[in-house]
Design an enzyme around this catalytic site. Sequence first.
Site, PDB file in Angstrom:
ATOM      1  N   CYS A 184       2.251   1.941  11.702  1.00 39.44           N
ATOM      2  CA  CYS A 184       3.349   2.704  11.090  1.00 39.44           C
ATOM      3  C   CYS A 184       3.825   3.850  11.980  1.00 39.44           C
ATOM      4  CB  CYS A 184       2.918   3.246   9.730  1.00 39.44           C
ATOM      5  SG  CYS A 184       2.478   1.932   8.577  1.00 39.44           S
ATOM      6  N   ASN A 189      -7.798   3.808   8.835  1.00 38.30           N
ATOM      7  CA  ASN A 189      -7.112   2.675   9.433  1.00 38.30           C
ATOM      8  C   ASN A 189      -7.142   2.680  10.948  1.00 38.30           C
ATOM      9  OD1 ASN A 189      -5.371   4.985   8.726  1.00 38.30           O
ATOM     10  ND2 ASN A 189      -3.810   3.897   9.887  1.00 38.30           N
ATOM     11  N   SER A 195      -3.307  -3.608  -0.400  1.00 35.22           N
ATOM     12  CA  SER A 195      -2.168  -4.373   0.117  1.00 35.22           C
ATOM     13  C   SER A 195      -2.619  -5.767   0.517  1.00 35.22           C
ATOM     14  CB  SER A 195      -1.566  -3.653   1.321  1.00 35.22           C
ATOM     15  OG  SER A 195      -0.406  -4.295   1.777  1.00 35.22           O
ATOM     16  N   HIS A 221      -1.452  -8.044   2.730  1.00 36.47           N
ATOM     17  CA  HIS A 221      -1.424  -8.562   4.095  1.00 36.47           C
ATOM     18  C   HIS A 221      -2.546  -8.029   4.977  1.00 36.47           C
ATOM     19  CE1 HIS A 221       0.483  -5.186   6.523  1.00 36.47           C
ATOM     20  NE2 HIS A 221       0.611  -4.733   5.299  1.00 36.47           N
ATOM     21  N   GLY A 273       0.789  -1.223   0.000  1.00 30.23           N
ATOM     22  CA  GLY A 273       0.000   0.000   0.000  1.00 30.23           C
ATOM     23  C   GLY A 273       0.821   1.272   0.000  1.00 30.23           C
ATOM     24  N   GLN A 296      -7.323  -0.498   3.873  1.00 30.41           N
ATOM     25  CA  GLN A 296      -8.123  -1.106   4.934  1.00 30.41           C
ATOM     26  C   GLN A 296      -9.458  -1.644   4.435  1.00 30.41           C
ATOM     27  OE1 GLN A 296      -7.304  -1.716   8.106  1.00 30.41           O
ATOM     28  NE2 GLN A 296      -5.282  -0.790   7.894  1.00 30.41           N
ATOM     29  N   THR A 302      11.915  -7.624 -11.400  1.00 29.87           N
ATOM     30  CA  THR A 302      11.325  -8.948 -11.561  1.00 29.87           C
ATOM     31  C   THR A 302      10.114  -9.109 -10.648  1.00 29.87           C
ATOM     32  OG1 THR A 302      13.485  -9.890 -12.097  1.00 29.87           O
ATOM     33  CG2 THR A 302      11.775 -11.429 -11.392  1.00 29.87           C
TER      34      THR A 302
END
Length: 394
Positions: A326, A152, A200, A202, A72, A180, A238
């Site tokens: 974060c 969030n 994102s 996860h 994200g 979120q 990659t």
Amino acid sequence: MKQLIYLDNAATTRTRPEVVEAMLPYFSEHYGNPSSVYEFSAPCKQAIAKTREIIGKSLGAKPNEIYFTAGGTESDNWAIKAAAEAYEAKGRHIITSRIEHHAVLHTCEYLEKRGFEVTYLDVDENGTVKLEELKKAIRPDTILISIMFANNEIGTIEPIKEIGQIAREHGILFHTDAVQAYGHVPINVDEYHIDMLSASGHKLNGPKGIGFLYIRTGLKLRSFVHGGAQERKRRGGTENVPGIVGLGKAVEIAMDTMEERAGRERELRDYLMGRVMAEIPFVRLNGHKTNRLSNNANFAFQFVEGESLLIMLDMNGICGSSGSACTSGSLDPSHVLLAIGLPHEIAHGSLRLTLSPENTKEEMDYVVEKIKEIVDRLRAMSPLYEDYMKKCQA
């Protein structure tokens, strides 16, 4: 090992076993570079294409509008910086809100140092962007509006459809940080007039280190990571094939189970919120009471220091947070809680609990009892609480 009750799913989620199983062959069996021309790499190319189709379908988007990123934060940076660079000839004004994730706020601050102007919209006491304020903030040189889909920290869901409509009517690009919300609430990029969307893996039981940015066809955004010709020459490097496969599987499961999961989470969340609000004095629920993410409960306990509360909960096997992962370790109160009008001393006493369908009612009962014990203990050591109670009794 002591009992573990994990209530920090807004920070990250457990990777589902089905997701891990889907990823494993791409570490050791199908390990070819997707950019190679030989047949051995074909399964990797096909797997990437399949995930692009899964995500596109989940958003009502085209597969070729999905670009894979590291998560994200990268997606937010790419959307905002690339839009600013591509459209600066039209204008250098950006609109966002005061409660955005720091991936958005710090990117906007970076652009301000480079000559762009940013308007940070205030929100109401529930954390909702005021549409009239948004309309007033629009200028002839406004090129981008970036408003998160759901917050969030406090879980409030923003009026994204209305914001998108306003942006579309004024010919302004609209980006939403849906990290979120994606996989937890239905999203259709055409219905909501979204030009760019960040997500994102996860946050929806997928692997860490993988995410995507949706970019509507026709936008003139340039490369963000320079290098090879991957991601249609817009993001070199990659591809993270195992991560992309895991993300695809996680999205597939999330879309199939969304309604059931949300119902289960909402039931547990409302039970938890009801007990806390009824049984603990001097507590405030942060965020919109009903228009919020189904798994989010955020409280502010007066006369309590949040870090102490978290440490003592951890000692009892309960994982929670005081806000965004974060900003963990910061001594400053949450910028989100200050933006909704909480004074510093109350904002410092915040607790965010974010559930999953794997949690149980019995766990919620245990959590409430422990919160009650800890809050009573911390208040007993607080001179502010003692002074307040003496005044009430006088």
